[in-house]
Design an enzyme around this catalytic site. Structure first.
Site, PDB file in Angstrom:
ATOM      1  N   SER A  41       0.797  -1.225   0.000  1.00  0.00           N
ATOM      2  CA  SER A  41       0.000   0.000   0.000  1.00  0.00           C
ATOM      3  C   SER A  41       0.831   1.277   0.000  1.00  0.00           C
ATOM      4  O   SER A  41       0.324   2.340  -0.314  1.00  0.00           O
ATOM      5  CB  SER A  41      -0.961   0.019   1.191  1.00  0.00           C
ATOM      6  OG  SER A  41      -0.257   0.233   2.387  1.00  0.00           O
ATOM      7  N   LYS A  79       0.958   4.215   6.760  1.00  0.00           N
ATOM      8  CA  LYS A  79       0.297   5.108   5.800  1.00  0.00           C
ATOM      9  C   LYS A  79       0.889   6.506   5.951  1.00  0.00           C
ATOM     10  O   LYS A  79       1.630   6.798   6.878  1.00  0.00           O
ATOM     11  CB  LYS A  79      -1.219   5.193   6.050  1.00  0.00           C
ATOM     12  CG  LYS A  79      -1.958   3.881   6.071  1.00  0.00           C
ATOM     13  CD  LYS A  79      -2.071   3.223   4.724  1.00  0.00           C
ATOM     14  CE  LYS A  79      -2.826   1.900   4.867  1.00  0.00           C
ATOM     15  NZ  LYS A  79      -2.564   0.991   3.796  1.00  0.00           N
TER      16      LYS A  79
END
Length: 186
Positions: A41, A79
């Site tokens: 991700s 993230k």
């Protein structure tokens, strides 16, 4: 050497080892911690199995990369912080707007290169239109809005909404593996 001197020497070594262990445990628990990146991700910024050091005491700012306890799984996610408390966040025509101001995202430059002229890397959204944010217009107090750098595949705030600031384990400070990419991540 007498038995008394041997006992003193052994005790001195044991004491030194115990003090060193207490310092290591303290530093790891309160200041810095190693962790491993899982998944894609954050690609190409971080690849699966990259190893990083987290700073547990640094303030978190917009665009910092953080590791936090996942709100929807029994694992930790890495993230990038996009929205801070009180921010509005919107993606329109592949441009990020925070509080109405357009922001460049240089960390996405490589990923956007292979796109066709009208192809979007990140789909349009506002916080209010994301089902996971319960119609909120702004990032709530004591919360963050995060997204992965590999936007087409990232399971991030667009899917699970806001994360509580208290769920942040630390800010990514340094990559130490793979060896050819050692240093501060961009």
């Amino acid at each position: 050497m007498s038995k008394n001197n041997v006992k003193k020497e052994v005790f001195s070594w044991i004491k030194s080892i115990v003090i060193a262990l207490v310092i290591v445990v303290g530093v790891r628990h309160f200041l810095f911690a190693p962790t491993t990146v899982h998944g894609e991700s954050m690609s190409p910024t971080f690849e699966d199995s990259n190893r990083v050091i987290l700073n547990k005491i640094s303030d978190v700012d917009r665009f910092d990369m953080i590791v936090f306890h996942a709100p929807d799984a029994d694992e930790n996610y890495i993230k990038r912080v996009i929205g801070l408390p009180g921010d509005t966040v919107e993606m329109k025509n592949d441009v990020l707007y925070i509080n109405g101001k357009a922001y460049k995202e240089p960390y996405l430059k490589e990923s956007k290169k292979p796109l066709a002229p009208n192809e979007k890397f990140t789909e349009d959204f506002t916080l209010q239109t994301l089902p996971a944010t319960d119609g909120k217009v702004k990032v709530p107090k004591n919360s963050l809005f995060v997204m992965g750098d590999n936007r087409p595949v990232s399971h991030d705030g667009r899917a699970f909404g806001f994360i509580p600031q208290k769920s942040v384990i630390g800010k990514v400070q340094f990559r130490y593996y793979p060896l050819n990419e050692v240093g501060e991540p961009k």
